[in-house]
Design an enzyme around this catalytic site. Structure first.
Site, PDB file in Angstrom:
ATOM      1  NE  ARG A 284     -45.702 -57.163  45.640  1.00 41.95           N
ATOM      2  CZ  ARG A 284     -44.787 -57.431  44.728  1.00 41.95           C
ATOM      3  NH1 ARG A 284     -44.473 -58.654  44.424  1.00 41.95           N
ATOM      4  NH2 ARG A 284     -44.164 -56.450  44.115  1.00 41.95           N
TER       5      ARG A 284
ATOM      6  NE  ARG B 265     -37.296 -51.965  37.792  1.00 40.96           N
ATOM      7  CZ  ARG B 265     -37.775 -52.563  38.881  1.00 40.96           C
ATOM      8  NH1 ARG B 265     -37.029 -53.424  39.548  1.00 40.96           N
ATOM      9  NH2 ARG B 265     -38.989 -52.293  39.309  1.00 40.96           N
TER      10      ARG B 265
ATOM     11  NE  ARG C 148     -41.433 -53.903  36.418  1.00 45.14           N
ATOM     12  CZ  ARG C 148     -41.342 -54.464  37.619  1.00 45.14           C
ATOM     13  NH1 ARG C 148     -40.307 -55.221  37.926  1.00 45.14           N
ATOM     14  NH2 ARG C 148     -42.269 -54.266  38.515  1.00 45.14           N
TER      15      ARG C 148
END
Ligand code: AMP
Length: 214
Positions: free
Chosen positions: A87, A126, A161
């Site tokens: 990342r 999501r 999440r």
């Protein structure tokens, strides 16, 4: 089998595309986000510290993530997919060293782009399986589960999440732009970067990915 890195903004579909590659070809899917969430779920002191960083949308310490990754990479001999690692440039250097030690290499880097508005809509809608981690979407017909709130694969409940909220998503996207996007130049300079058009359906993106890796 190839060894693959996905680079994409948060919620652009890395997990969904990885699942498809796992199902069709048997790749090993290594998601550092999933590994970190597993540590959080143990309730350990380390897990609690990791959780605070994840909820802020920042990046967890390179040393912690690299250690988790090392364990996974040493385990498997099939082709692997790295989803969420590296990342930043320092993680890309750690990865190069780790792979040298293990006599492995990255064959392909797949870059899936997505604008912030579309990615945010996907993150806010999501749902993920509480057991196997598979991703779904509350309203997108192409990504909905067959039965509302239940995973198609393992019948477990779907959850949101904790970092898929507007504030955390915005920091995650910023971190992506500042830390992760510069990796594109690095992988382009060594000739393994492939840009995949991610503007269609998950299936059309998958077809393009298959063309690259075949
Ligand atoms: P993801 O599941 O890839 O969206 O990652 C969720 C969160 O886990 C990120 O916002 C970071 O806080 C953390 N994370 C995942 N992978 C890494 C990594 N390679 N380095 C640092 N933090 C990470």
């Amino acid at each position: 089998m190839k060894n693959i890195i996905f680079i994409a903004p948060p919620a652009a579909g890395k997990g969904t595309q990885s699942d498809k590659l796992v199902q069709k070809y048997g790749y090993n899917h290594i998601s550092t986000g999933d590994l970190l969430r597993e540590e959080v779920a143990t309730g350990s002191e380390l897990g609690n510290r990791i959780n605070e960083i994840m909820v802020s949308g920042g990046l967890v310490d390179d040393s912690i993530v690299t250690e988790l990754l090392k364990k996974e990479l040493s385990k498997n001999d099939n082709g692997f997919i790295l989803d969420g690692y590296p990342r930043n440039i320092s993680q890309a250097n750690n990865l190069d060293n780790l792979l040298k030690e293990l006599h492995k290499k990255i064959d392909v880097v797949l870059y899936l782009d997505m604008d912030i508005k579309t990615a945010m809509e996907r993150a806010l809608g999501r749902l993920v399986c509480s057991k196997c981690g598979k991703s779904y979407h509350k309203t997108n017909e192409l990504l909905k589960s067959k039965i509302d709130g239940i995973c198609d694969d393992c019948d477990s409940p779907l959850i949101s999440r904790s970092d898929d909220n507007e504030v955390t998503f915005t920091s995650r996207f910023e971190s992506y732009v500042n830390n992760t996007k510069p990796l594109l130049d690095y992988y382009d300079s060594i000739g393994i970067l492939n840009v995949v058009d991610n503007s269609g359906t998950p299936d059309s993106t998958f077809e393009l990915i298959e063309r690259v890796i075949d």
